[in-house]
Write a protein that holds these residues in place. Structure first.
Motif, short mmCIF file in Angstrom:
data_model
loop_
_atom_site.label_atom_id
_atom_site.label_comp_id
_atom_site.label_asym_id
_atom_site.label_seq_id
_atom_site.Cartn_x
_atom_site.Cartn_y
_atom_site.Cartn_z
N GLY A 136 0.82 -1.21 0.00
CA GLY A 136 0.00 0.00 0.00
C GLY A 136 0.85 1.26 0.00
N ALA A 137 1.87 1.28 0.85
CA ALA A 137 2.75 2.44 0.91
C ALA A 137 3.59 2.57 -0.35
N GLN A 152 2.91 1.59 -3.44
CA GLN A 152 2.13 2.10 -4.56
C GLN A 152 1.76 3.57 -4.37
N ASP A 153 1.58 3.99 -3.13
CA ASP A 153 1.33 5.41 -2.86
C ASP A 153 2.50 6.27 -3.32
N ARG A 190 -0.03 4.68 -13.31
CA ARG A 190 -0.15 5.52 -12.11
C ARG A 190 0.93 6.59 -12.05
#
Length: 256
Positions: free
Chosen positions: A110-111, A113-114, A153
């Motif tokens: 999660g971090a 990809q952030d 992204r």
């Protein structure tokens, strides 16, 4: 579109292939975000001023677990679990048991990809090359669909993803990876430039496969560890060394 012979690379070039991580996308910074989150969650006693050490440890991957994955010797999950436990051990954290790995990995992923973002010069480099008639594509030692998502992204969704580690079951520096990318790009290897951030896996691998090789040796961004990182040796072998993607455009005789 006809072009003059291109300087520094020994003749006509029809296409440029890019590595993704730490070449087009600033993966080092994204790993920094992920490692800070991991340290805060799983290494709560580690002082914040040591979080950079966690990043260095992860990127160094001194035992070569990720490279074993790219050679088809282990699974993605197994290499990441092994590296998670080495990191926990190095910094005094509790082990990550197999049954708890998905939770650890969700925090990491999660971090991570952030933090995905392109290098500042990446989009303009790709656009300038394409505008002058050069074919452009990407290949990677990460999974194909994962890298498609990463490019999208990071604002680089117009860069065609051609080959991932799961395409052939092996990754760079296996020459088949580079040759398959050239086939899909529609260019001959000797008329194709490959641009990557790792000297041995990227530049030397491309050169051995018959491509023109460019090593992007960004200041302060090397992984360290057992990986070969010698600019003088690279240049002696016919590899072009540049500090950023900005130089790639000029090197190919393309006016930005």
């Amino acid at each position: 579109m006809s072009r003059e012979p291109l300087p520094l690379l020994g003749g006509q070039v029809d296409g440029v292939l890019f590595d993704v991580d730490d070449t087009l996308v600033d993966t080092r910074s994204a790993f920094g975000v992920a490692m800070r989150r991991i340290a805060e969650t799983y290494l709560p006693d580690l002082p914040a001023d040591r979080h950079d050490e966690v990043l260095v440890h992860w990127r160094r991957d001194a035992l070569g677990h990720y490279r074993a994955y790219t050679r088809g010797e282990t699974t993605f999950r197994a290499q990441r679990l092994a590296r998670a436990n080495l990191l926990q051990e190095e910094f005094g954290g509790a082990p990550v048991p197999d049954e708890a790995f998905e939770e650890w990995d969700a925090v990491f992923e999660g971090a991570f990809q952030d933090g995905w973002a392109a290098h500042a010069e990446a989009a303009s480099c790709v656009a300038d090359l394409a505008a002058h008639g050069l074919k452009v594509g990407a290949l990677s030692n990460a999974a194909f669909d994962y890298q498609v998502l990463k490019l999208e992204r990071a604002g680089l969704g117009d860069v065609p993803m051609l080959v991932g580690v799961d395409t052939l079951g092996v990754g760079k520096p296996d020459p088949r990876v580079f040759l398959e990318a050239c086939r899909l790009l529609g260019t001959e290897p000797h008329r194709t430039v490959y641009v990557g951030d790792e000297l041995d896996v990227d530049a030397r691998g491309a050169l051995a496969a018959g491509l023109r090789a460019v090593w992007v040796d960004r200041p302060g961004a090397r992984r360290g560890g057992p990986h070969l990182e010698d600019p003088a040796l690279a240049e002696a072998e016919g590899i072009v060394v540049v500090p950023s993607l900005r130089e790639v455009v000029g090197m190919l005789g393309v006016d930005a």
